[in-house]
Motif scaffolding. Structure first.
Motif, PDB file in Angstrom:
ATOM      1  N   ASN A 212       0.816  -1.218   0.000  1.00 13.95           N
ATOM      2  CA  ASN A 212       0.000   0.000   0.000  1.00 13.95           C
ATOM      3  C   ASN A 212       0.849   1.267   0.000  1.00 13.95           C
ATOM      4  O   ASN A 212       0.581   2.220   0.734  1.00 13.95           O
TER       5      ASN A 212
ATOM      6  N   TYR B 256      -5.667   2.258  -0.316  1.00  5.92           N
ATOM      7  CA  TYR B 256      -4.752   1.963  -1.412  1.00  5.92           C
ATOM      8  C   TYR B 256      -4.177   3.206  -2.082  1.00  5.92           C
ATOM      9  O   TYR B 256      -3.457   3.093  -3.081  1.00  5.92           O
TER      10      TYR B 256
ATOM     11  N   VAL C 187      -1.938  -2.028  -7.062  1.00  3.75           N
ATOM     12  CA  VAL C 187      -1.230  -2.301  -5.813  1.00  3.75           C
ATOM     13  C   VAL C 187       0.102  -2.969  -6.165  1.00  3.75           C
ATOM     14  O   VAL C 187       0.118  -4.032  -6.802  1.00  3.75           O
TER      15      VAL C 187
END
Length: 213
Positions: free
Chosen positions: A62, A201, A207
């Motif tokens: 993240n 996120y 990601v």
């Protein structure tokens, strides 16, 4: 427990330790023959014990630099289900910070601690062409703190944000049960709840992770 029982228990423990060490080393011996170590079996074809199929590790997740800023850590336990398949579970912690802008020029620094868990699966796609390239899928659930401005006085509340992620992982083995993994996943749930998804996120449905297990 009498003396004889204690002696038998000690012998059993020593024998188990010796056997454990032998089974651990056997797959590594294939390197001398120019072959990759087996991940679930000994060279004789015997299945490795459950404990020797486990991998422990984690990594950074993240990551978003700028506004918003976020960074997380994600310990994992993975299980080598077959020579090509890996299953795992993990926990996540993410620190999130963003500068919020309001009408009239007012700003606010928002900070949050987020936590949750995930389950994932990885399958090596084409080992004969590209070794250690896995298709990767997972489900992640993260608890997010936020300020509810619909309540006076304002109140900090928490809610769960769920996400399904799919993508690829390339793993560079260091040993039979440990490697460096570069993962790129796309968050299929990002646009369903973009405000809260961005809290977890950052500003993108992509990601990127670097992990070790």
């Amino acid at each position: 427990m009498n003396l004889i029982q204690k002696g038998l228990l000690a012998i059993m423990l020593i024998s188990s330790s010796v056997a454990f060490g032998q089974i651990t080393e056997d797959p590594e011996e294939r390197r001398g023959e120019g072959k990759d170590p087996l991940k679930t079996k000994t060279p004789e074809g015997d299945p490795l014990p459950f404990s020797q199929r486990l991998r422990f590790g984690g990594g950074i997740s993240n990551v978003s630099i700028g506004n918003p800023f976020s960074i997380g850590v994600a310990p994992v336990i993975a299980y080598q289900a077959s020579e090509r398949a890996i299953l795992g579970v993990g926990i996540n912690y993410v620190y999130y910070r963003a500068k919020l802008y309001y009408q009239g020029g007012a700003t606010e620094i928002y900070r949050a601690n987020q936590y949750g868990g995930r389950v994932f699966g990885m399958y090596e796609i084409v080992p004969n062409i590209v070794k250690n390239l896995y298709v990767h899928g997972e489900f992640e659930n993260t608890n997010v703190g936020y300020t509810n401005y619909n309540i006076i006085p304002y109140e900090t509340q928490r809610r769960w944000v769920s996400a399904g992620l799919v993508g690829l992982t390339y793993s560079q083995p260091i040993s039979r049960r440990f490697g460096v993994n570069l993962t790129a996943l796309y968050n299929l749930s990002y646009n369903a709840d973009p405000t809260f998804s961005s809290f977890v996120y950052g500003g993108s449905p992509w990601v990127i992770r670097v992990s070790f297990f």
